[in-house]
Design an enzyme around this catalytic site. Structure first.
Site, mmCIF file in Angstrom:
data_model
loop_
_atom_site.group_PDB
_atom_site.id
_atom_site.type_symbol
_atom_site.label_atom_id
_atom_site.label_comp_id
_atom_site.label_asym_id
_atom_site.label_seq_id
_atom_site.Cartn_x
_atom_site.Cartn_y
_atom_site.Cartn_z
ATOM 1 N N LYS A 13 41.743 48.843 28.008
ATOM 2 C CA LYS A 13 42.513 49.871 28.725
ATOM 3 C C LYS A 13 42.227 51.269 28.167
ATOM 4 O O LYS A 13 41.904 52.194 28.906
ATOM 5 C CB LYS A 13 44.033 49.590 28.627
ATOM 6 C CG LYS A 13 44.441 48.195 29.105
ATOM 7 C CD LYS A 13 45.955 47.978 29.005
ATOM 8 C CE LYS A 13 46.502 47.904 27.579
ATOM 9 N NZ LYS A 13 46.123 46.698 26.817
ATOM 10 N N ARG A 88 55.463 46.919 30.738
ATOM 11 C CA ARG A 88 55.103 45.746 29.959
ATOM 12 C C ARG A 88 56.076 44.599 30.136
ATOM 13 O O ARG A 88 55.940 43.566 29.497
ATOM 14 C CB ARG A 88 55.115 46.128 28.487
ATOM 15 C CG ARG A 88 53.750 46.194 27.864
ATOM 16 C CD ARG A 88 53.999 46.659 26.460
ATOM 17 N NE ARG A 88 52.973 46.285 25.553
ATOM 18 C CZ ARG A 88 51.914 47.036 25.294
ATOM 19 N NH1 ARG A 88 51.719 48.149 25.929
ATOM 20 N NH2 ARG A 88 51.052 46.643 24.395
ATOM 21 N N ARG A 127 38.062 46.946 15.825
ATOM 22 C CA ARG A 127 38.306 48.288 16.395
ATOM 23 C C ARG A 127 38.497 49.336 15.303
ATOM 24 O O ARG A 127 39.153 49.099 14.287
ATOM 25 C CB ARG A 127 39.552 48.255 17.281
ATOM 26 C CG ARG A 127 40.006 49.675 17.667
ATOM 27 C CD ARG A 127 40.997 49.710 18.792
ATOM 28 N NE ARG A 127 42.094 48.786 18.618
ATOM 29 C CZ ARG A 127 42.942 48.478 19.578
ATOM 30 N NH1 ARG A 127 42.804 48.999 20.779
ATOM 31 N NH2 ARG A 127 43.910 47.628 19.334
ATOM 32 N N ARG A 160 44.016 50.403 13.098
ATOM 33 C CA ARG A 160 45.443 50.379 13.414
ATOM 34 C C ARG A 160 46.133 49.307 12.581
ATOM 35 O O ARG A 160 45.569 48.255 12.323
ATOM 36 C CB ARG A 160 45.643 50.067 14.912
ATOM 37 C CG ARG A 160 45.832 51.303 15.742
ATOM 38 C CD ARG A 160 45.719 51.029 17.213
ATOM 39 N NE ARG A 160 46.628 49.996 17.696
ATOM 40 C CZ ARG A 160 46.727 49.664 18.980
ATOM 41 N NH1 ARG A 160 46.000 50.266 19.884
ATOM 42 N NH2 ARG A 160 47.561 48.718 19.353
ATOM 43 N N ARG A 171 51.228 39.701 19.286
ATOM 44 C CA ARG A 171 51.071 40.592 20.449
ATOM 45 C C ARG A 171 50.621 39.785 21.676
ATOM 46 O O ARG A 171 51.061 40.046 22.789
ATOM 47 C CB ARG A 171 50.046 41.696 20.135
ATOM 48 C CG ARG A 171 50.596 42.764 19.188
ATOM 49 C CD ARG A 171 49.497 43.509 18.445
ATOM 50 N NE ARG A 171 48.665 44.328 19.303
ATOM 51 C CZ ARG A 171 47.480 44.806 18.947
ATOM 52 N NH1 ARG A 171 46.978 44.531 17.733
ATOM 53 N NH2 ARG A 171 46.783 45.534 19.777
HETATM 54 P P1 AP5 Z 1 40.695 49.074 23.641
HETATM 55 O O1 AP5 Z 1 40.218 49.710 24.914
HETATM 56 O O2 AP5 Z 1 41.040 49.972 22.517
HETATM 57 O O3 AP5 Z 1 41.885 48.043 23.958
HETATM 58 P P2 AP5 Z 1 43.266 48.264 24.734
HETATM 59 O O4 AP5 Z 1 43.220 47.512 26.016
HETATM 60 O O5 AP5 Z 1 43.609 49.710 24.820
HETATM 61 O O6 AP5 Z 1 44.209 47.423 23.786
HETATM 62 P P3 AP5 Z 1 45.392 47.817 22.782
HETATM 63 O O7 AP5 Z 1 45.247 46.925 21.605
HETATM 64 O O8 AP5 Z 1 45.450 49.291 22.546
HETATM 65 O O9 AP5 Z 1 46.586 47.376 23.648
HETATM 66 P P4 AP5 Z 1 47.967 46.962 23.176
HETATM 67 O O10 AP5 Z 1 48.597 46.751 24.490
HETATM 68 O O11 AP5 Z 1 48.070 45.847 22.245
HETATM 69 O O12 AP5 Z 1 48.427 48.217 22.297
HETATM 70 P P5 AP5 Z 1 49.280 49.485 22.668
HETATM 71 O O13 AP5 Z 1 48.753 50.627 21.885
HETATM 72 O O14 AP5 Z 1 49.445 49.628 24.129
HETATM 73 O O15 AP5 Z 1 39.566 48.046 23.167
HETATM 74 C C1 AP5 Z 1 39.719 47.293 21.981
HETATM 75 C C2 AP5 Z 1 38.385 47.179 21.223
HETATM 76 O O16 AP5 Z 1 37.453 46.463 22.034
HETATM 77 C C3 AP5 Z 1 37.744 48.537 20.910
HETATM 78 O O17 AP5 Z 1 37.183 48.480 19.622
HETATM 79 C C4 AP5 Z 1 36.642 48.684 21.984
HETATM 80 O O18 AP5 Z 1 35.526 49.414 21.488
HETATM 81 C C5 AP5 Z 1 36.286 47.228 22.272
HETATM 82 N N1 AP5 Z 1 35.915 47.025 23.688
HETATM 83 C C6 AP5 Z 1 36.552 47.550 24.795
HETATM 84 N N2 AP5 Z 1 35.911 47.158 25.939
HETATM 85 C C7 AP5 Z 1 34.859 46.378 25.534
HETATM 86 C C8 AP5 Z 1 33.830 45.679 26.258
HETATM 87 N N3 AP5 Z 1 33.742 45.727 27.590
HETATM 88 N N4 AP5 Z 1 32.924 44.960 25.532
HETATM 89 C C9 AP5 Z 1 32.999 44.910 24.143
HETATM 90 N N5 AP5 Z 1 33.949 45.557 23.415
HETATM 91 C C10 AP5 Z 1 34.885 46.280 24.112
HETATM 92 O O19 AP5 Z 1 50.724 49.079 22.096
HETATM 93 C C11 AP5 Z 1 50.967 48.932 20.713
HETATM 94 C C12 AP5 Z 1 52.424 48.525 20.469
HETATM 95 O O20 AP5 Z 1 53.306 49.569 20.959
HETATM 96 C C13 AP5 Z 1 52.888 47.265 21.211
HETATM 97 O O21 AP5 Z 1 52.578 46.097 20.494
HETATM 98 C C14 AP5 Z 1 54.407 47.525 21.307
HETATM 99 O O22 AP5 Z 1 55.062 47.248 20.096
HETATM 100 C C15 AP5 Z 1 54.477 49.020 21.548
HETATM 101 N N6 AP5 Z 1 54.491 49.353 22.989
HETATM 102 C C16 AP5 Z 1 53.525 50.036 23.671
HETATM 103 N N7 AP5 Z 1 53.864 50.166 24.976
HETATM 104 C C17 AP5 Z 1 55.065 49.555 25.122
HETATM 105 C C18 AP5 Z 1 55.931 49.331 26.239
HETATM 106 N N8 AP5 Z 1 55.620 49.766 27.476
HETATM 107 N N9 AP5 Z 1 57.091 48.670 26.019
HETATM 108 C C19 AP5 Z 1 57.436 48.233 24.786
HETATM 109 N N10 AP5 Z 1 56.650 48.397 23.684
HETATM 110 C C20 AP5 Z 1 55.476 49.054 23.850
HETATM 111 ZN ZN ZN Z 2 45.114 50.883 23.867
#
Ligand code: AP5
Ligand code: ZN
Length: 214
Positions: A13, A88, A127, A160, A171
């Site tokens: 994402k 979410r 990452r 992270r 997660r």
């Molecule tokens: P990347 O694009 O960084 O992954 P992402 O989809 O953004 O995943 P996240 O881990 O950021 O999502 P998340 O939902 O767990 O965390 P968030 O910050 O939202 O890609 C990951 C890696 O893969 C990178 O190294 C990239 O280079 C590689 N990659 C990407 N595409 C690739 C491909 N095609 N091929 C190979 N490699 C690839 O949330 C964190 C925390 O915040 C949650 O756990 C929760 O506690 C809280 N939170 C956030 N939003 C909410 C909400 N709405 N409600 C409640 N709590 C929330």
């Molecule tokens: Zn993200």
């Protein structure tokens, strides 16, 4: 355009957002990034969110709904936005629909990034991020030009706190129990498009642009 990016941790994402933001002139609202900034700054929301984020649970709905409500009001978001990591759970999806309905608008497309759990471990544990810009790299799949250094600013990259195998397990379990129902919620609305996101970066990007240009 108002677009939601839905999918498990590490599905891509955050990686795909900058190109979308640029080409469609949208603002990128990532609740995870905003919460990490609040934790770093020690704001009241940050203090309340920290423990849930470190354990892989969801932060309470009132905090994230409030954050999105404020952010979508910004003038630069008038042209539309990408929601990355929100909604979410079904409560958040309903709150978002109500928020938009009161302005006479709705979500246009929900891109559902599909990647099997088995691939996410390597993506997440490899990452590297540049916290100030949100740029992310991967040790193996997208390495920086100079080890542990941001290509643009030369500043150090970090991992992270929640990007370890144990927290990822939590997660993923949160995703399957609480976020997966949001997929059905949007399927019923007719807004859902599935994106095969276990492909190389460019192929995923092409699929996303194809879905949005329809
Ligand atoms: P990347 O694009 O960084 O992954 P992402 O989809 O953004 O995943 P996240 O881990 O950021 O999502 P998340 O939902 O767990 O965390 P968030 O910050 O939202 O890609 C990951 C890696 O893969 C990178 O190294 C990239 O280079 C590689 N990659 C990407 N595409 C690739 C491909 N095609 N091929 C190979 N490699 C690839 O949330 C964190 C925390 O915040 C949650 O756990 C929760 O506690 C809280 N939170 C956030 N939003 C909410 C909400 N709405 N409600 C409640 N709590 C929330
Ligand atoms: Zn993200």
């Amino acid at each position: 355009r108002r677009v939601v990016l839905l999918g498990p941790p590490g599905c891509g994402k955050g990686t795909q957002s900058p190109a979308l933001k640029r080409d469609f002139c949208l603002c990128h609202l990532a609740t995870g990034d905003m919460l990490r900034a609040a934790v770093g700054a020690g704001t009241p929301n940050g203090l309340r969110a920290k423990a849930a984020m470190e354990s892989g649970a969801l932060v309470t709905d009132d905090i994230v709904i409030g954050i999105i409500e404020e952010a979508t009001k910004k003038p630069e978001c008038r042209n539309g936005f990408i929601l990355d990591g929100f909604p979410r759970n079904v409560t958040q999806a309903q709150a978002l629909d109500q928020m938009l309905a009161s302005k006479g608008v709705a979500i246009d497309k929900v891109l559902n990034f599909e990647v099997p759990d088995s691939l996410l471990v390597e993506r997440v544990t490899g990452r590297l991020v540049h916290p100030a810009s949100g740029r992310s790299y991967h040790e193996k799949f997208a390495p920086p030009k100079v080890s542990m250094t941001d290509d643009v600013t030369g500043e150090p990259l970090i991992r992270r706190k929640d990007d370890n195998a144990d927290t990822l397990k939590a997660r993923l379990s949160t995703f399957h129990s609480q976020t997966a129902p949001v997929i059905d919620y949007y399927k019923k609305q007719g807004a859902l498009v599935n994106i095969k996101a276990d492909n190389p970066f460019d192929k995923v990007k092409t699929a996303i642009f194809g879905a949005l240009n329809k």
